[in-house]
Design an enzyme around this catalytic site. Structure first.
Site, PDB file in Angstrom:
ATOM      1  N   ASP A   1     -28.947  39.768 -34.593  1.00  0.00           N
ATOM      2  CA  ASP A   1     -28.353  40.389 -33.413  1.00  0.00           C
ATOM      3  C   ASP A   1     -26.937  40.793 -33.801  1.00  0.00           C
ATOM      4  O   ASP A   1     -26.080  39.944 -34.017  1.00  0.00           O
ATOM      5  CB  ASP A   1     -28.357  39.376 -32.255  1.00  0.00           C
ATOM      6  CG  ASP A   1     -27.715  39.924 -30.982  1.00  0.00           C
ATOM      7  OD1 ASP A   1     -27.057  40.986 -31.044  1.00  0.00           O
ATOM      8  OD2 ASP A   1     -27.861  39.274 -29.929  1.00  0.00           O
TER       9      ASP A   1
ATOM     10  N   TYR B   1     -22.860  26.839 -30.623  1.00  0.00           N
ATOM     11  CA  TYR B   1     -23.802  27.831 -30.136  1.00  0.00           C
ATOM     12  C   TYR B   1     -23.330  29.249 -30.431  1.00  0.00           C
ATOM     13  O   TYR B   1     -22.232  29.634 -30.081  1.00  0.00           O
ATOM     14  CB  TYR B   1     -23.992  27.674 -28.625  1.00  0.00           C
ATOM     15  CG  TYR B   1     -24.946  28.704 -28.081  1.00  0.00           C
ATOM     16  CD1 TYR B   1     -26.283  28.681 -28.470  1.00  0.00           C
ATOM     17  CD2 TYR B   1     -24.534  29.701 -27.215  1.00  0.00           C
ATOM     18  CE1 TYR B   1     -27.167  29.622 -27.999  1.00  0.00           C
ATOM     19  CE2 TYR B   1     -25.420  30.646 -26.735  1.00  0.00           C
ATOM     20  CZ  TYR B   1     -26.728  30.597 -27.124  1.00  0.00           C
ATOM     21  OH  TYR B   1     -27.610  31.530 -26.653  1.00  0.00           O
TER      22      TYR B   1
ATOM     23  N   GLN C   1     -58.236  39.487 -40.921  1.00  0.00           N
ATOM     24  CA  GLN C   1     -59.577  39.985 -41.322  1.00  0.00           C
ATOM     25  C   GLN C   1     -60.049  39.490 -42.696  1.00  0.00           C
ATOM     26  O   GLN C   1     -59.273  38.910 -43.442  1.00  0.00           O
ATOM     27  CB  GLN C   1     -59.601  41.533 -41.314  1.00  0.00           C
ATOM     28  CG  GLN C   1     -59.071  42.188 -40.062  1.00  0.00           C
ATOM     29  CD  GLN C   1     -59.984  42.117 -38.866  1.00  0.00           C
ATOM     30  OE1 GLN C   1     -59.550  42.234 -37.743  1.00  0.00           O
ATOM     31  NE2 GLN C   1     -61.266  41.920 -39.081  1.00  0.00           N
ATOM     32  N   SER C   2     -61.341  39.771 -42.974  1.00  0.00           N
ATOM     33  CA  SER C   2     -61.993  39.468 -44.258  1.00  0.00           C
ATOM     34  C   SER C   2     -61.662  38.074 -44.788  1.00  0.00           C
ATOM     35  O   SER C   2     -60.978  37.927 -45.791  1.00  0.00           O
ATOM     36  CB  SER C   2     -61.594  40.481 -45.335  1.00  0.00           C
ATOM     37  OG  SER C   2     -61.772  41.781 -44.878  1.00  0.00           O
TER      38      SER C   2
ATOM     39  N   GLN D   1     -22.404  39.482 -33.784  1.00  0.00           N
ATOM     40  CA  GLN D   1     -22.672  38.095 -33.356  1.00  0.00           C
ATOM     41  C   GLN D   1     -23.323  37.186 -34.407  1.00  0.00           C
ATOM     42  O   GLN D   1     -22.858  36.091 -34.659  1.00  0.00           O
ATOM     43  CB  GLN D   1     -23.548  38.115 -32.105  1.00  0.00           C
ATOM     44  CG  GLN D   1     -24.059  36.745 -31.681  1.00  0.00           C
ATOM     45  CD  GLN D   1     -25.077  36.812 -30.557  1.00  0.00           C
ATOM     46  OE1 GLN D   1     -24.715  37.064 -29.423  1.00  0.00           O
ATOM     47  NE2 GLN D   1     -26.347  36.606 -30.865  1.00  0.00           N
TER      48      GLN D   1
ATOM     49  N   ASN E   1     -28.275  35.251 -50.778  1.00  0.00           N
ATOM     50  CA  ASN E   1     -29.408  35.047 -49.895  1.00  0.00           C
ATOM     51  C   ASN E   1     -28.902  35.026 -48.453  1.00  0.00           C
ATOM     52  O   ASN E   1     -27.841  34.462 -48.206  1.00  0.00           O
ATOM     53  CB  ASN E   1     -29.996  33.671 -50.255  1.00  0.00           C
ATOM     54  CG  ASN E   1     -31.343  33.427 -49.640  1.00  0.00           C
ATOM     55  OD1 ASN E   1     -31.476  33.469 -48.429  1.00  0.00           O
ATOM     56  ND2 ASN E   1     -32.329  33.204 -50.470  1.00  0.00           N
TER      57      ASN E   1
ATOM     58  N   ASP F   1     -32.024  37.663 -17.788  1.00  0.00           N
ATOM     59  CA  ASP F   1     -31.992  37.846 -19.256  1.00  0.00           C
ATOM     60  C   ASP F   1     -33.344  37.562 -19.902  1.00  0.00           C
ATOM     61  O   ASP F   1     -33.426  37.058 -21.027  1.00  0.00           O
ATOM     62  CB  ASP F   1     -30.927  36.968 -19.918  1.00  0.00           C
ATOM     63  CG  ASP F   1     -29.516  37.495 -19.706  1.00  0.00           C
ATOM     64  OD1 ASP F   1     -29.355  38.568 -19.085  1.00  0.00           O
ATOM     65  OD2 ASP F   1     -28.569  36.824 -20.162  1.00  0.00           O
TER      66      ASP F   1
ATOM     67  N   HIS G   1     -26.810  41.697 -23.306  1.00  0.00           N
ATOM     68  CA  HIS G   1     -27.721  41.328 -24.390  1.00  0.00           C
ATOM     69  C   HIS G   1     -29.095  41.977 -24.233  1.00  0.00           C
ATOM     70  O   HIS G   1     -30.113  41.334 -24.476  1.00  0.00           O
ATOM     71  CB  HIS G   1     -27.907  39.810 -24.409  1.00  0.00           C
ATOM     72  CG  HIS G   1     -26.682  39.023 -24.759  1.00  0.00           C
ATOM     73  ND1 HIS G   1     -26.254  38.859 -26.056  1.00  0.00           N
ATOM     74  CD2 HIS G   1     -25.794  38.343 -23.993  1.00  0.00           C
ATOM     75  CE1 HIS G   1     -25.173  38.093 -26.068  1.00  0.00           C
ATOM     76  NE2 HIS G   1     -24.858  37.769 -24.829  1.00  0.00           N
TER      77      HIS G   1
ATOM     78  N   ARG H   1     -28.934  31.982 -21.373  1.00  0.00           N
ATOM     79  CA  ARG H   1     -27.920  31.149 -22.002  1.00  0.00           C
ATOM     80  C   ARG H   1     -28.535  30.118 -22.933  1.00  0.00           C
ATOM     81  O   ARG H   1     -27.991  29.039 -23.141  1.00  0.00           O
ATOM     82  CB  ARG H   1     -27.042  30.474 -20.929  1.00  0.00           C
ATOM     83  CG  ARG H   1     -26.329  31.501 -20.072  1.00  0.00           C
ATOM     84  CD  ARG H   1     -25.519  30.932 -18.948  1.00  0.00           C
ATOM     85  NE  ARG H   1     -25.027  32.024 -18.104  1.00  0.00           N
ATOM     86  CZ  ARG H   1     -23.920  32.719 -18.351  1.00  0.00           C
ATOM     87  NH1 ARG H   1     -23.177  32.431 -19.379  1.00  0.00           N
ATOM     88  NH2 ARG H   1     -23.569  33.709 -17.555  1.00  0.00           N
TER      89      ARG H   1
ATOM     90  N   LYS I   1     -29.341  32.570 -29.646  1.00  0.00           N
ATOM     91  CA  LYS I   1     -30.642  31.949 -29.920  1.00  0.00           C
ATOM     92  C   LYS I   1     -31.206  32.440 -31.246  1.00  0.00           C
ATOM     93  O   LYS I   1     -30.773  33.449 -31.777  1.00  0.00           O
ATOM     94  CB  LYS I   1     -31.600  32.279 -28.772  1.00  0.00           C
ATOM     95  CG  LYS I   1     -31.780  31.115 -27.831  1.00  0.00           C
ATOM     96  CD  LYS I   1     -32.450  29.945 -28.531  1.00  0.00           C
ATOM     97  CE  LYS I   1     -32.376  28.700 -27.675  1.00  0.00           C
ATOM     98  NZ  LYS I   1     -32.849  27.523 -28.404  1.00  0.00           N
TER      99      LYS I   1
HETATM  100  C1  F6R Z   1     -28.344  36.200 -25.309  1.00  0.00           C
HETATM  101  C2  F6R Z   1     -28.864  35.404 -24.184  1.00  0.00           C
HETATM  102  C3  F6R Z   1     -28.187  35.548 -22.883  1.00  0.00           C
HETATM  103  C4  F6R Z   1     -26.744  35.056 -22.881  1.00  0.00           C
HETATM  104  C5  F6R Z   1     -26.102  35.269 -21.503  1.00  0.00           C
HETATM  105  C6  F6R Z   1     -24.636  34.924 -21.500  1.00  0.00           C
HETATM  106  O1  F6R Z   1     -29.337  36.610 -26.174  1.00  0.00           O
HETATM  107  O2  F6R Z   1     -29.790  34.674 -24.322  1.00  0.00           O
HETATM  108  O3  F6R Z   1     -28.926  34.897 -21.878  1.00  0.00           O
HETATM  109  O4  F6R Z   1     -26.677  33.721 -23.264  1.00  0.00           O
HETATM  110  O5  F6R Z   1     -26.235  36.622 -21.126  1.00  0.00           O
HETATM  111  O6  F6R Z   1     -24.005  35.679 -22.466  1.00  0.00           O
HETATM  112  P1  F6R Z   1     -22.425  35.733 -22.651  1.00  0.00           P
HETATM  113  O7  F6R Z   1     -21.965  34.315 -22.820  1.00  0.00           O
HETATM  114  O8  F6R Z   1     -22.265  36.571 -23.873  1.00  0.00           O
HETATM  115  O9  F6R Z   1     -21.872  36.367 -21.422  1.00  0.00           O
HETATM  116 MG    MG Z   2     -27.212  39.393 -27.998  1.00  0.00          MG
HETATM  117 MG    MG Z   3     -31.885  38.128 -29.038  1.00  0.00          MG
END
Ligand code: F6R
Ligand code: MG
Ligand code: MG
Length: 370
Positions: free
Chosen positions: A12, A234, A247-248, A95, A105, A292, A19, A271, A237
């Site tokens: 991401d 954090y 298949q096969s 991010q 890697n 979300d 998001h 979140r 995610k």
């Molecule tokens: C991001 C996600 C969202 C964010 C939420 C708060 O992939 O899962 O649910 O955690 O929108 O985001 P912020 O803290 O960036 O405002």
């Molecule tokens: Mg995001």
């Molecule tokens: Mg995502």
């Protein structure tokens, strides 16, 4: 032709309207760069997708897994895309890129990786699954069903080539160790582990010795990065990906997809702190909107032609999954009404961010023994 490697690497690096999605401008940056690398002969072929706010790079090549060349290409794409995202003032630009410098890697640097090397069969169908707003353990249930549940995969019962079952490579992602287990012999022990999907995740599946396929070449692989462990805090995610061959002597494409007809509960919604059903969606709905979410999964199918990608087929773009989506939305409505209560909200130890310590601290002088 030697063995082919299929690499699915994602991160991401910035999205639009919060998001929600990776915009076309960012996917274009990725396509242009990968096209150059294809012309230079570094990769055979590629496709670029978005799973909600995650930029997904699917590449084929002959360099094996963990190739420095391939991982560097992915890293450079994410860097360029993050620069573009910053220029466009996208949300959460850069991010998932947790370090400044590449060191051989992408593992541990932020991106998620699922890749496998195998001998391309006479006809080689496979599917790439990409999820948003959830964690690697979200694949445990469907991958188990595909390769071990006879009520999902009829071939386990009626096809002599599948009848012996498969070997599961299971990782303990908290203690960083792994175990190989056989199905159906050890089915109950396997389930005892992988039911704890926040800790034990299916990493790969292999054919058994003496079958139609080489036992040392995986037939499925899942990304298992744990971003919050990597960063120590954090940072978003894991939003996992997986590749499954079909298949096969392997589960049929329809047996693989059948495992997604049940919208099972996964964690990672809103979140990174809520449980909800996973919604199998076509590419056009690869965007997380309601609260979300709900968490979702896209699936694209291909045939390999000497490493070249023939496809994609947008596999969940089918009324056959309409009922699953309706069911998932019914579950969504039900679980959303729990608001801040468990089991919608994750238990506090598993939440990606929580105000609980602060609340407890504020009340510490007011708590009295009972
Ligand atoms: C991001 C996600 C969202 C964010 C939420 C708060 O992939 O899962 O649910 O955690 O929108 O985001 P912020 O803290 O960036 O405002
Ligand atoms: Mg995001
Ligand atoms: Mg995502």
């Amino acid at each position: 032709m030697g063995k082919i490697t299929v690499s699915l690497i994602k991160a991401d690096v910035g999205s639009v309207a919060g998001h929600v999605i990776v915009p076309d401008e960012i996917k274009e940056v990725a396509r242009n760069y990968l096209n150059e690398k294809k012309e230079e002969g570094k990769i055979i072929d590629f496709r670029v997708f978005n799973a909600g706010d995650d930029l997904e790079l699917l590449m084929t090549h002959t360099r094996g897994v963990d190739s420095e060349v391939i991982h560097k290409i992915a890293w450079d794409v994410f860097k360029l895309a993050a620069e573009k995202a910053k220029e466009l003032k996208l949300y959460a630009a850069g991010q998932d890129l947790l370090v400044d410098a590449f060191s051989g890697n992408v593992r541990g640097l932020g991106p998620g990786v699922a890749e496998m090397e195998f001998t391309e069969r006479k006809a080689e169908p496979f599917v790439a699954f990409m999820m948003d707003k959830t964690e690697p353990g979200a694949f445990n249930l469907p991958i188990f069903k595909i390769f071990a549940d006879p009520f999902t995969t009829a071939g386990l019962v009626i096809d002599p080539k599948l009848h012996n079952g498969f070997v599961f490579e299971i990782w303990d992602i908290i203690e960083n160790k792994r175990v190989f287990m056989k199905a159906p012999e050890e089915m109950y022990d396997i389930l005892a582990l992988i039911g704890s999907k926040g800790r034990f995740v299916i990493k790969r599946v292999y054919p058994k010795e003496g079958g139609a396929l080489p036992p040392d070449e995986p037939v499925a692989v899942v990304s298992t990065e744990k971003l919050y462990k990597i960063a120590g805090k954090y940072v978003g995610k894991d939003d996992p990906v997986a590749i499954v061959r079909a298949q096969s002597g392997l589960p049929a494409m329809g047996e693989i997809l059948e495992a997604f007809s049940f919208p099972h509960m996964v964690s990672g919604w809103m979140r990174g702190s809520h449980n909800g059903p996973i919604l199998p969606v076509p590419l056009k709905y690869s965007k997380c909107t309601r609260f979300d979410g709900p968490p979702r999964c896209i699936a694209v199918g291909f045939q390999l032609n000497n490493g070249k990608l023939v496809g994609p087929v947008d596999l969940f773009d089918d009324p056959a999954f309409e009922y699953t989506r309706m069911k998932a939305m019914e579950i969504t409505d039900y679980i959303r009404r729990h608001g801040p209560f468990e089991p919608h909200r994750l238990p506090s130890e598993e939440m990606e961010y929580t105000t609980l310590p602060k609340v407890l601290d504020k009340l510490k002088d007011r708590f009295e023994p009972v």
